[in-house]
Write a protein that holds these residues in place. Structure first.
Motif, mmCIF file in Angstrom:
data_model
loop_
_atom_site.group_PDB
_atom_site.id
_atom_site.type_symbol
_atom_site.label_atom_id
_atom_site.label_comp_id
_atom_site.label_asym_id
_atom_site.label_seq_id
_atom_site.Cartn_x
_atom_site.Cartn_y
_atom_site.Cartn_z
ATOM 1 N N ARG B 70 1.023 -1.180 -0.181
ATOM 2 C CA ARG B 70 -0.005 -0.072 0.019
ATOM 3 C C ARG B 70 0.939 1.246 -0.125
ATOM 4 O O ARG B 70 1.623 1.377 1.010
ATOM 5 N N GLY B 71 0.554 2.120 -0.999
ATOM 6 C CA GLY B 71 1.649 3.162 -1.200
ATOM 7 C C GLY B 71 3.102 2.570 -1.598
ATOM 8 O O GLY B 71 3.273 1.759 -1.949
ATOM 9 N N SER B 72 4.143 3.217 -0.696
ATOM 10 C CA SER B 72 5.473 2.699 -0.896
ATOM 11 C C SER B 72 5.832 1.735 0.107
ATOM 12 O O SER B 72 7.062 1.359 0.238
ATOM 13 N N SER B 73 4.952 1.496 1.133
ATOM 14 C CA SER B 73 5.264 0.400 1.968
ATOM 15 C C SER B 73 4.573 -0.891 1.905
ATOM 16 O O SER B 73 3.584 -1.017 1.114
ATOM 17 N N VAL B 74 5.129 -1.919 2.319
ATOM 18 C CA VAL B 74 4.537 -3.377 2.438
ATOM 19 C C VAL B 74 3.938 -3.773 3.823
ATOM 20 O O VAL B 74 4.930 -3.454 4.842
ATOM 21 N N TYR B 75 2.781 -3.951 4.037
ATOM 22 C CA TYR B 75 2.130 -4.126 5.344
ATOM 23 C C TYR B 75 1.916 -5.690 5.254
ATOM 24 O O TYR B 75 1.766 -6.467 4.521
ATOM 25 N N TYR B 76 2.672 -6.206 6.509
ATOM 26 C CA TYR B 76 2.160 -7.651 6.575
ATOM 27 C C TYR B 76 1.353 -7.795 7.922
ATOM 28 O O TYR B 76 1.041 -7.038 8.622
ATOM 29 N N GLN B 77 0.580 -8.875 7.764
ATOM 30 C CA GLN B 77 -0.533 -9.264 8.535
ATOM 31 C C GLN B 77 -0.410 -10.905 9.034
ATOM 32 O O GLN B 77 0.080 -11.560 8.034
ATOM 33 N N LEU B 78 -0.808 -11.172 10.128
ATOM 34 C CA LEU B 78 -0.980 -12.634 10.525
ATOM 35 C C LEU B 78 -1.990 -13.110 9.914
ATOM 36 O O LEU B 78 -2.979 -12.860 9.947
#
Lengths: 106, 106
Positions: B70-78
């Motif tokens: 999302r945007g320039s970041s990578v979000y991690y989730q369980l």
DNA sequence: TGGCGATTTGGCGATATTGCCAAATAGGAG
DNA sequence: CTCCTATTTGGCAATATCGCCAAATCGCCA
């Protein structure tokens, strides 16, 4: 990450690492049924006795299994049966992965 | 040990091995609260970004966590919250070991 | 007591893991 | 387009794990 958390997670990782090997998983699953001596486990696994003995000592070291010397044999038993429930989650992950694969193919 | 059992246990061991590291345990516990981007996790862990990125890819590879750009970041989730229940058994083992130690001292 | 079967320990080569740096890649802002 | 930030990938040295063989232990039993 503070030192306290580090130590807590080190201890946790040590125990999990003890189970992170196919042969040791086999040992845990086999002992879940009933106790076995080293020679029986060795026959079931099909590796060198010394190899099996080392796997057993790794599991005993972290307190997952227990040993008891009777006669000339050493019998191992599962000390922490809760690890079996532990595995059901792993199976869930495997199943979820398989379904994810299917979705890609479809 | 027959081939089918071998493959089943290999798959299981691969997933367990992915969690058998203090930093990766920290990641799983942190993501259990809510999602985080790589930069946030890196700050919390205090290791090189590349190291954290590799730990994340190991967990993603086996399907325990998921990523979303999302945007320039990578979000991690369980992705597999059941691993948290998985950990409670490990805590039980640690507690049992501590009590065993106490008994020896007494 | 000497020998035998069961188990553990020492040691070695092969392989895998770990963490850092440097470089490549990917998007967004100016 | 160019710079900047976020992330991933390649590579390398240090370390850990694995499985076998050989040798040491440990109880039994004749």
């Amino acid at each position: 990450m503070d030192t306290k958390t580090q130590n807590r997670l080190d201890a946790k990782a040590r125990i999990i690492k003890a189970m992170a090997h196919p042969t040791r998983l086999f040992i845990v699953e086999t002992l879940a049924k009933h106790e076995h001596c080293v020679c029986e486990l060795t026959a079931l696994i099909g590796a060198d006795v010394s190899t099996v003995s080392k796997h057993l000592s790794i599991l005993r070291e972290v307190g997952i299994i227990d040993d008891e010397k009777r006669g000339s044999s050493v019998y191992y038993q599962l000390k922490m049966p809760c690890v079996m429930g532990f595995f059901s989650c792993v199976d869930t992950v495997i199943k979820a992965n398989a379904q994810g694969q299917l979705k890609c193919i479809r």
